[in-house]
Design a protein around this motif. Structure first.
Motif, PDB file in Angstrom:
ATOM      1  N   ILE A   7       0.831  -1.181   0.046  1.00  0.00           N
ATOM      2  CA  ILE A   7       0.127   0.082   0.068  1.00  0.00           C
ATOM      3  C   ILE A   7       0.731   1.224  -0.067  1.00  0.00           C
ATOM      4  O   ILE A   7       0.645   2.304  -0.858  1.00  0.00           O
ATOM      5  N   LYS A   8       1.937   1.254   0.856  1.00  0.00           N
ATOM      6  CA  LYS A   8       2.751   2.314   0.961  1.00  0.00           C
ATOM      7  C   LYS A   8       3.490   2.652  -0.430  1.00  0.00           C
ATOM      8  O   LYS A   8       3.465   3.741  -0.621  1.00  0.00           O
ATOM      9  N   SER A   9       4.225   1.579  -0.925  1.00  0.00           N
ATOM     10  CA  SER A   9       4.775   1.873  -2.112  1.00  0.00           C
ATOM     11  C   SER A   9       3.812   2.291  -3.523  1.00  0.00           C
ATOM     12  O   SER A   9       4.355   2.833  -4.337  1.00  0.00           O
ATOM     13  N   GLY A  10       2.574   1.881  -3.315  1.00  0.00           N
ATOM     14  CA  GLY A  10       1.525   2.138  -4.510  1.00  0.00           C
ATOM     15  C   GLY A  10       0.739   3.576  -4.150  1.00  0.00           C
ATOM     16  O   GLY A  10       0.080   3.596  -5.156  1.00  0.00           O
ATOM     17  N   ALA A  11       1.068   4.023  -3.180  1.00  0.00           N
ATOM     18  CA  ALA A  11       0.298   5.305  -2.769  1.00  0.00           C
ATOM     19  C   ALA A  11       0.703   6.593  -3.053  1.00  0.00           C
ATOM     20  O   ALA A  11       1.226   7.227  -2.343  1.00  0.00           O
ATOM     21  N   LEU A  12       0.731   6.813  -4.414  1.00  0.00           N
ATOM     22  CA  LEU A  12       1.444   8.220  -4.802  1.00  0.00           C
ATOM     23  C   LEU A  12       0.864   9.291  -4.344  1.00  0.00           C
ATOM     24  O   LEU A  12       1.514  10.366  -3.851  1.00  0.00           O
ATOM     25  N   GLU A  13      -0.324   9.401  -4.366  1.00  0.00           N
ATOM     26  CA  GLU A  13      -1.128  10.587  -3.651  1.00  0.00           C
ATOM     27  C   GLU A  13      -0.807  10.608  -2.039  1.00  0.00           C
ATOM     28  O   GLU A  13      -1.053  11.791  -1.379  1.00  0.00           O
ATOM     29  N   CYS A  14      -0.482   9.396  -1.668  1.00  0.00           N
ATOM     30  CA  CYS A  14      -0.553   9.477  -0.150  1.00  0.00           C
ATOM     31  C   CYS A  14       0.921   9.337   0.090  1.00  0.00           C
ATOM     32  O   CYS A  14       1.535   8.480   0.960  1.00  0.00           O
ATOM     33  N   ALA A  15       1.819  10.143  -0.531  1.00  0.00           N
ATOM     34  CA  ALA A  15       3.486   9.996  -0.107  1.00  0.00           C
ATOM     35  C   ALA A  15       3.934   9.858   1.127  1.00  0.00           C
ATOM     36  O   ALA A  15       5.117   9.441   1.669  1.00  0.00           O
ATOM     37  N   GLY A  16       2.982  10.538   1.988  1.00  0.00           N
ATOM     38  CA  GLY A  16       3.643  10.499   3.687  1.00  0.00           C
ATOM     39  C   GLY A  16       3.332   9.442   4.429  1.00  0.00           C
ATOM     40  O   GLY A  16       3.272   9.510   5.740  1.00  0.00           O
ATOM     41  N   LEU A  17       2.698   8.094   3.661  1.00  0.00           N
ATOM     42  CA  LEU A  17       2.557   6.958   4.735  1.00  0.00           C
ATOM     43  C   LEU A  17       3.526   6.223   5.341  1.00  0.00           C
ATOM     44  O   LEU A  17       4.550   6.238   4.977  1.00  0.00           O
TER      45      LEU A  17
END
Length: 127
Positions: free
Chosen positions: A53-63
């Motif tokens: 999820i973290k690696s695929g979450a471009l809009e959520c770069a701060g995960l």
């Protein structure tokens, strides 16, 4: 919460405010399968799922990933500090951590940034 499960929270959202008229900080900083939610509705993931999820979450770069037990045992703090005063006196680093209290959060920041000067903190979770 069970061992081996993790939560995801967004560092960028930790620092965003809604404005005084809307109650300060946005409580929806935790990720779930439905999107961003408050801590009570946070999703629980295996480490593999959390990393995907973290690696695929471009809009959520701060995960950021944290153990799920942190939600019951501690509170989320963001410590702001100057990483190295000799290099810059006005560049702040923001260090998120789960801690028992603010002293514990400051100790973690000092351990993570031994040359840092502590500036302040923001408690992101209710007592």
């Amino acid at each position: 919460m069970s061992a081996g499960l993790y939560v995801l929270y967004d560092m960028n959202r930790c620092l965003e405010t809604l404005g005084e008229h809307l109650g300060g900080f946005d409580p929806n900083i935790f990720w779930s399968r439905r999107g961003f939610v408050d801590e009570e509705n946070a999703g629980f993931f295996t480490m593999r799922e959390a990393r995907e999820i973290k690696s695929g979450a471009l809009e959520c770069a701060g995960l950021q990933i944290a153990q799920s037990d942190a939600l019951t045992d501690m509170r989320l703090f963001v410590v702001s500090l100057i990483e190295n005063e000799e290099i810059s006196e006005d560049h702040f680093t923001y260090f998120p951590c789960f801690a028992e209290d603010i002293q514990h959060a400051m100790e973690q920041a000092a351990n993570a940034y031994p040359n840092g000067s502590q500036f302040g903190e923001v408690e992101r979770r209710r007592q």
